[in-house]
Design an enzyme around this catalytic site. Structure first.
Site, mmCIF file in Angstrom:
data_model
loop_
_atom_site.group_PDB
_atom_site.id
_atom_site.type_symbol
_atom_site.label_atom_id
_atom_site.label_comp_id
_atom_site.label_asym_id
_atom_site.label_seq_id
_atom_site.Cartn_x
_atom_site.Cartn_y
_atom_site.Cartn_z
ATOM 1 N N GLY A 124 30.305 28.566 23.152
ATOM 2 C CA GLY A 124 31.552 28.329 22.330
ATOM 3 C C GLY A 124 32.411 27.049 22.806
ATOM 4 N N ALA A 193 34.292 39.991 54.075
ATOM 5 C CA ALA A 193 33.812 41.406 53.886
ATOM 6 C C ALA A 193 34.589 41.543 52.311
ATOM 7 C CB ALA A 193 34.311 42.317 55.333
ATOM 8 N N ILE A 196 33.059 42.732 47.070
ATOM 9 C CA ILE A 196 31.690 42.161 46.937
ATOM 10 C C ILE A 196 30.498 43.007 48.040
ATOM 11 C CG2 ILE A 196 29.780 41.115 46.441
ATOM 12 C CD1 ILE A 196 31.400 39.867 44.713
ATOM 13 N N SER A 281 29.305 36.196 49.298
ATOM 14 C CA SER A 281 30.982 37.069 48.771
ATOM 15 C C SER A 281 31.937 36.570 49.029
ATOM 16 C CB SER A 281 30.138 38.231 48.763
ATOM 17 O OG SER A 281 30.279 39.098 49.160
ATOM 18 N N ARG A 284 35.822 34.250 44.133
ATOM 19 C CA ARG A 284 35.666 34.164 42.403
ATOM 20 C C ARG A 284 36.222 32.912 41.695
ATOM 21 N NH1 ARG A 284 31.314 37.137 40.412
ATOM 22 N NH2 ARG A 284 31.570 36.327 38.414
ATOM 23 N N ASP A 324 39.461 36.802 33.835
ATOM 24 C CA ASP A 324 39.353 36.208 35.182
ATOM 25 C C ASP A 324 39.648 34.631 34.898
ATOM 26 O OD1 ASP A 324 38.549 38.420 36.157
ATOM 27 O OD2 ASP A 324 36.378 38.006 37.318
ATOM 28 N N HIS A 456 43.514 74.497 41.905
ATOM 29 C CA HIS A 456 42.619 75.146 43.159
ATOM 30 C C HIS A 456 41.104 75.996 42.700
ATOM 31 C CE1 HIS A 456 42.107 76.092 47.085
ATOM 32 N NE2 HIS A 456 41.833 77.331 46.831
HETATM 33 P P1 FAD Z 1 33.462 38.245 32.383
HETATM 34 O O1 FAD Z 1 33.536 39.517 32.684
HETATM 35 O O2 FAD Z 1 32.975 36.917 33.439
HETATM 36 O O3 FAD Z 1 32.880 37.127 30.950
HETATM 37 C C1 FAD Z 1 33.232 36.132 30.762
HETATM 38 C C2 FAD Z 1 31.864 35.910 28.948
HETATM 39 O O4 FAD Z 1 32.369 34.554 28.705
HETATM 40 C C3 FAD Z 1 30.592 36.057 30.123
HETATM 41 O O5 FAD Z 1 30.028 36.801 28.583
HETATM 42 C C4 FAD Z 1 30.160 34.661 29.629
HETATM 43 O O6 FAD Z 1 28.861 34.498 29.679
HETATM 44 C C5 FAD Z 1 31.260 33.653 28.455
HETATM 45 N N1 FAD Z 1 31.415 33.026 28.796
HETATM 46 C C6 FAD Z 1 31.597 31.760 29.233
HETATM 47 N N2 FAD Z 1 32.011 30.321 28.891
HETATM 48 C C7 FAD Z 1 31.945 30.804 27.942
HETATM 49 C C8 FAD Z 1 31.834 29.904 26.749
HETATM 50 N N3 FAD Z 1 32.013 28.345 26.928
HETATM 51 N N4 FAD Z 1 31.041 30.146 25.522
HETATM 52 C C9 FAD Z 1 30.471 31.522 25.185
HETATM 53 N N5 FAD Z 1 30.784 31.576 25.691
HETATM 54 C C10 FAD Z 1 30.895 32.521 27.276
HETATM 55 N N6 FAD Z 1 36.361 45.043 37.998
HETATM 56 C C11 FAD Z 1 36.412 45.873 37.670
HETATM 57 O O7 FAD Z 1 37.528 46.062 38.001
HETATM 58 N N7 FAD Z 1 36.117 47.080 38.775
HETATM 59 C C12 FAD Z 1 34.687 47.016 39.743
HETATM 60 O O8 FAD Z 1 34.094 48.071 40.043
HETATM 61 C C13 FAD Z 1 34.158 45.107 39.372
HETATM 62 N N8 FAD Z 1 32.685 45.275 39.818
HETATM 63 C C14 FAD Z 1 32.521 43.765 40.247
HETATM 64 C C15 FAD Z 1 30.836 44.016 40.886
HETATM 65 C C16 FAD Z 1 31.121 42.324 41.489
HETATM 66 C C17 FAD Z 1 29.335 42.624 42.143
HETATM 67 C C18 FAD Z 1 30.780 41.404 40.566
HETATM 68 C C19 FAD Z 1 31.016 39.973 40.691
HETATM 69 C C20 FAD Z 1 32.498 41.701 40.055
HETATM 70 C C21 FAD Z 1 32.797 42.942 39.445
HETATM 71 N N9 FAD Z 1 34.441 42.779 39.418
HETATM 72 C C22 FAD Z 1 35.092 44.555 38.866
HETATM 73 C C23 FAD Z 1 35.205 42.213 38.240
HETATM 74 C C24 FAD Z 1 34.887 42.234 37.132
HETATM 75 O O9 FAD Z 1 34.013 41.697 37.330
HETATM 76 C C25 FAD Z 1 35.668 41.002 36.413
HETATM 77 O O10 FAD Z 1 37.083 41.151 36.266
HETATM 78 C C26 FAD Z 1 35.751 40.976 35.135
HETATM 79 O O11 FAD Z 1 34.391 40.897 34.800
HETATM 80 C C27 FAD Z 1 36.490 40.376 34.500
HETATM 81 O O12 FAD Z 1 36.404 39.720 32.842
HETATM 82 P P2 FAD Z 1 36.933 38.758 31.850
HETATM 83 O O13 FAD Z 1 35.975 39.138 30.511
HETATM 84 O O14 FAD Z 1 37.659 38.204 32.588
HETATM 85 O O15 FAD Z 1 34.599 37.659 32.658
HETATM 86 P P1 NAI Z 2 37.340 39.181 48.067
HETATM 87 O O1 NAI Z 2 38.240 38.452 47.576
HETATM 88 O O2 NAI Z 2 37.140 40.353 47.487
HETATM 89 O O3 NAI Z 2 36.526 38.827 49.301
HETATM 90 C C1 NAI Z 2 36.551 38.185 49.723
HETATM 91 C C2 NAI Z 2 36.611 37.634 51.302
HETATM 92 O O4 NAI Z 2 35.433 36.317 51.916
HETATM 93 C C3 NAI Z 2 37.797 37.814 52.024
HETATM 94 O O5 NAI Z 2 37.872 39.088 53.230
HETATM 95 C C4 NAI Z 2 38.050 36.306 52.312
HETATM 96 O O6 NAI Z 2 38.840 36.051 53.781
HETATM 97 C C5 NAI Z 2 36.614 35.966 52.557
HETATM 98 N N1 NAI Z 2 36.335 34.684 52.706
HETATM 99 C C6 NAI Z 2 36.458 33.670 52.298
HETATM 100 N N2 NAI Z 2 36.593 32.208 52.750
HETATM 101 C C7 NAI Z 2 35.123 32.572 53.715
HETATM 102 C C8 NAI Z 2 33.821 32.012 54.536
HETATM 103 N N3 NAI Z 2 33.796 30.711 54.450
HETATM 104 N N4 NAI Z 2 33.343 32.784 56.310
HETATM 105 C C9 NAI Z 2 33.911 34.233 55.873
HETATM 106 N N5 NAI Z 2 34.301 34.451 54.577
HETATM 107 C C10 NAI Z 2 35.241 34.466 53.923
HETATM 108 O O7 NAI Z 2 35.477 38.470 47.307
HETATM 109 P P2 NAI Z 2 34.506 38.873 47.002
HETATM 110 O O8 NAI Z 2 34.008 39.865 47.016
HETATM 111 O O9 NAI Z 2 33.541 37.829 46.420
HETATM 112 O O10 NAI Z 2 34.356 39.412 45.101
HETATM 113 C C11 NAI Z 2 35.052 38.653 44.088
HETATM 114 C C12 NAI Z 2 35.818 39.622 43.713
HETATM 115 O O11 NAI Z 2 35.446 40.318 42.383
HETATM 116 C C13 NAI Z 2 37.327 40.242 43.627
HETATM 117 O O12 NAI Z 2 38.612 39.526 44.261
HETATM 118 C C14 NAI Z 2 36.975 41.365 42.496
HETATM 119 O O13 NAI Z 2 38.207 41.084 41.910
HETATM 120 C C15 NAI Z 2 36.481 41.076 42.167
HETATM 121 N N6 NAI Z 2 34.963 42.687 42.424
HETATM 122 C C16 NAI Z 2 36.137 44.095 42.290
HETATM 123 C C17 NAI Z 2 35.215 45.046 41.897
HETATM 124 C C18 NAI Z 2 36.150 46.176 42.470
HETATM 125 O O14 NAI Z 2 37.660 46.831 41.700
HETATM 126 N N7 NAI Z 2 35.689 47.679 42.789
HETATM 127 C C19 NAI Z 2 34.274 44.895 43.153
HETATM 128 C C20 NAI Z 2 33.717 43.872 43.097
HETATM 129 C C21 NAI Z 2 34.455 42.831 43.304
#
Ligand code: FAD
Ligand code: NAI
Length: 477
Positions: A124, A193, A196, A281, A284, A324, A456
Site C-alpha cells: 500500500g 546482547a 534478540i 541484532s 531495528r 514500531d 499455594h
Molecule cells: P510489524 O509486525 O513489523 O508489521 C508491519 C507489517 O506491515 C508487515 O507485515 C509488513 O509486511 C507490512 N508492511 C510494511 N509496509 C507495507 C506497505 N507499504 N504496504 C503493505 N504492507 C506493508 N515483541 C514482543 O512484544 N514480544 C516478543 O516476544 C517479541 N519477540 C520478537 C522477536 C524477534 C526476533 C523480533 C525481530 C521482534 C520481536 N518482537 C517482540 C517485536 C515485535 O515483533 C514488534 O514490536 C511488532 O511486530 C511490531 O508490530 P507492528 O504492527 O508495528 O509492525
Molecule cells: P536491542 O535494542 O534489544 O539490543 C541491541 C543491542 O545491540 C544493544 O545492547 C546495543 O547496545 C547493541 N549494539 C548496538 N550497536 C552495536 C554494535 N555496533 N556492536 C555491538 N553491539 C551493538 O535490539 P534487538 O535485540 O536487535 O531487538 C530489536 C527489538 O525487537 C528490541 O528492542 C525489542 O523491542 C524487540 N524484541 C522484543 C522481544 C521481546 O519482547 N521478548 C524479543 C526480540 C526483540
C-alpha cells in the site's frame, strides 16, 4: 488499475499494530480495509507482520523446542527419567515452528473475515490526498486504488545492519535468517546482547552451538534493573554463553566457510572472532519503504520514524501511525494497544495507552520480566523508595519444578507505598509480571499485594512475598 473502493478506515500493515487496529475499527462499525504485503513461501498472504512471521511467535516456538531438548538432555535425569540417546531432528523442529506461524497467519485471515475487514494482499502506498480522504494504491497481484477517510499506518520495522556487512541470510543473519538455520552451526557469533541476541543465542546454544555474543556497551542489559541484570549475566555465563562487553566492531568479512569479525575489546586489544554464522541484532529501524510518504507530505523524524503526538496523530489530518514505525518501545503489545486506542479515537472515544505500565519480557531461561521503574532510575530521579525481594529458592513450587534461579523484586514509594516497579528473573516471569501490571494500573501499594491471598504452592507466592519484603516481613525467607 481498477478504482475505487471507499472505506472509512484503511490500515496499511497487518502486524500486531495494524491487524488489531483494523479489527477494533470494524467492531466500532467502520467499513475497514487492511493492506499487507508479507508473502508466505508459496507467495500467498501471511498477515501478522514481523511478530508472527519472523519475530515473537517463531522465536518462542524455537525457544520452547530447544528448552525441551535441553531438559531431555540435562534436566530429566534429576527427575528419575532416562531418555536413552538424545537426537535432534532440526528440520522437524523448524517445520513445527513454521506450522505454528501458519496457524497464526490463518487465524488473522479468519479474524478479518469474522469482523468483516476487507483484506488486500500487496504493497500500500499513498497516491494522493482527495476530498474524501486519501487514495491508497495497492500494488499486488490485482493492482487497484482504494480510498480511506482515515488511514492508519502500521508498517513496522526492519533489522538494522552493521555498516559494511549487509545481511545475506546465509552467513550474516538478521532475525529472519536466525530463525531458519538449516544445520546447527558449530560456532555462532552474535553482535548485540539485546533481546534478540539473548533469545536467539539461547536457542542455538541449547541445540549445541558454541555461542559468543559481542556487545558494544560496557554494561550488560543496561535497561534492566542492575541487580536483575547481574543475576542474568551470571546465569547465562554459567549456561555457556560467552558474552564480551564493551567491544568495538571494526570489520566483518565473509570468506571460505564462515565469517570473521575483527574488533577491539574493552581494553582496546585487537581481536578476531571466527564463526560459521553471525547473527546481527543491534536494534531495528522504522519501516516506511514504499509508502510514498513524501507524496502527501507525511512527516518523518530524523531517525526515519513517522512523527506522531501522544495520541498517534501524524502531521496530516486523519492519518495516524502506530507500532514500531513510531516512537516508543518496539513491542507487539505496545503496537496492539496503540492500534486499539487509535480506532477508538477515530470513533470519538478516549483510547488510552499507559506507557508506564507496558511490561517487558525476555524469554530466556531464566525468563526476565519487568514493569515500571528500575532502582537506578528511581535513584537518579531522587525518588525515595523501599525495595523488597524474594528468591525463588525459597518458593515451594519453584523447588518442585526444579527451577529455583532468580527472584521477584518490588520497588515502592517510601511514603505512599505505591508500587513503582517490579522486576523478575526466574521461572514463568512472563506470566507472573501480569499481576504487577494490574497492580500498578490500579495504583496498588505493596501492602495491597501483600494482603491478597495467593494459591499455594504457586510461583505467584513469590510476588506476595516480595511485597511483604518491602515491609521487611517475609514469611518464608
Ligand atoms: P510489524 O509486525 O513489523 O508489521 C508491519 C507489517 O506491515 C508487515 O507485515 C509488513 O509486511 C507490512 N508492511 C510494511 N509496509 C507495507 C506497505 N507499504 N504496504 C503493505 N504492507 C506493508 N515483541 C514482543 O512484544 N514480544 C516478543 O516476544 C517479541 N519477540 C520478537 C522477536 C524477534 C526476533 C523480533 C525481530 C521482534 C520481536 N518482537 C517482540 C517485536 C515485535 O515483533 C514488534 O514490536 C511488532 O511486530 C511490531 O508490530 P507492528 O504492527 O508495528 O509492525
Ligand atoms: P536491542 O535494542 O534489544 O539490543 C541491541 C543491542 O545491540 C544493544 O545492547 C546495543 O547496545 C547493541 N549494539 C548496538 N550497536 C552495536 C554494535 N555496533 N556492536 C555491538 N553491539 C551493538 O535490539 P534487538 O535485540 O536487535 O531487538 C530489536 C527489538 O525487537 C528490541 O528492542 C525489542 O523491542 C524487540 N524484541 C522484543 C522481544 C521481546 O519482547 N521478548 C524479543 C526480540 C526483540
Amino acid at each position: 488499475m481498477s478504482s475505487n473502493k471507499q472505506f472509512d478506515v484503511v490500515v496499511i500493515g497487518a502486524g500486531p499494530g495494524g491487524y488489531i487496529a483494523a479489527i477494533r475499527a470494524a467492531q466500532l462499525g467502520f467499513n475497514t480495509a487492511c493492506i499487507d504485503e508479507w508473502k508466505n513461501d508459496k507467495g500467498g498472504p501471511a498477515p501478522g507482520g514481523t511478530c508472527t512471521n519472523v519475530g515473537c511467535i517463531p522465536s518462542k516456538a524455537l525457544l520452547q523446542s530447544s528448552e525441551h531438548f535441553e531438559h531431555a538432555g540435562h534436566g530429566f535425569a534429576a527427575h528419575g527419567i532416562g531418555v536413552g540417546e538424545l537426537s535432534l531432528d532440526l528440520s522437524k523442529m523448524l517445520g513445527r515452528k513454521n506450522a505454528v506461524v501458519k496457524q497464526n497467519n490463518d487465524g488473522i485471515l479468519y479474524l478479518f473475515k469474522k469482523n468483516k475487514v476487507t483484506f488486500f494482499h500487496g504493497r500500500g502506498s499513498f497516491a494522493r490526498a482527495s476530498e474524501g480522504g486519501y487514495e491508497i494504491a495497492v500494488a499486488g497481484a490485482a493492482p487497484e486504488t482504494i480510498t480511506g477517510k482515515h488511514v492508519i499506518v502500521a508498517t513496522g520495522s526492519n533489522p538494522r545492519a552493521l555498516p559494511g556487512a549487509p545481511f545475506d541470510e546465509d552467513r550474516i543473519l538478521s532475525n529472519d535468517g536466525a530463525l531458519r538455520i538449516a544445520a546447527v552451526p558449530k560456532r555462532l557469533g552474535l553482535i548485540g546482547a539485546g533481546v534478540i541476541g539473548l533469545e536467539m543465542g539461547s536457542v542455538w546454544r541449547r541445540l549445541g552451538a558454541e555461542v559468543t555474543v559481542l556487545e558494544a556497551l560496557p554494561s550488560f542489559l543496561g535497561a534492566v534493573d542492575e541487580q536483575i541484570a547481574k543475576e542474568a549475566h551470571r546465569a547465562f555465563t554459567k549456561q555457556g554463553l560467552k558474552i564480551e562487553l564493551g567491544v568495538k566492531i571494526s570489520e566483518v568479512k565473509t570468506g571460505g566457510e564462515g565469517v570473521s569479525v575483527a574488533y577491539a575489546d574493552a581494553k582496546g586489544g585487537t581481536k578476531t572472532l571466527n564463526v560459521d554464522k553471525l547473527i546481527v541484532s543491534i536494534g531495528r529501524v522504522a519501516n516506511t519503504t514504499g509508502l510514498n510518504a513524501e507524496s502527501v507530505g507525511l512527516q518523518l523524524d530524523e531517525r526515519g520514524a513517522i512523527t506522531v503526538d501522544d495520541d498517534c496523530r501524524t502531521n496530516l489530518p486523519k492519518v495516524w501511525a502506530v507500532g514500531d514505525v513510531v516512537r516508543g518501545p518496539m513491542l507487539a503489545h505496545k503496537a496492539e494497544e496503540e492500534g486499539v486506542a487509535v480506532a477508538e479515537r477515530i470513533a470519538g472515544q478516549h483510547g488510552h495507552v499507559n506507557f508506564n505500565t507496558i511490561p517487558w519480557v525476555i524469554y530466556t531461561s531464566p525468563e526476565i520480566a519487568w514493569v515500571g521503574q528500575t532502582e537506578q532510575q528511581l535513584k537518579s530521579a531522587g525518588r525515595a523508595y523501599k525495595a523488597g525481594s524474594f528468591p525463588f529458592l525459597a518458593n515451594g513450587r519453584a523447588r518442585a519444578l526444579g527451577d529455583t534461579t532468580g527472584m521477584v523484586k518490588m520497588l515502592a514509594d517510601a511514603k505512599t507505598d505505591e508500587i513503582l516497579g517490579v522486576h523478575i528473573i526466574g521461572p514463568m516471569a512472563s506470566e507472573l509480571i501480569a499481576e504487577a501490571v494490574v497492580a500498578m494500573e490500579f495504583k496498588a501499594s505493596s501492602e495491597d499485594l501483600a494482603r491478597i491471598c495467593h494459591a499455594h504452592p504457586s510461583l505467584s507466592e513469590a510476588m506476595k512475598e516480595a511485597a511483604l519484603a518491602v515491609d521487611k516481613r517475609t514469611l518464608n525467607f
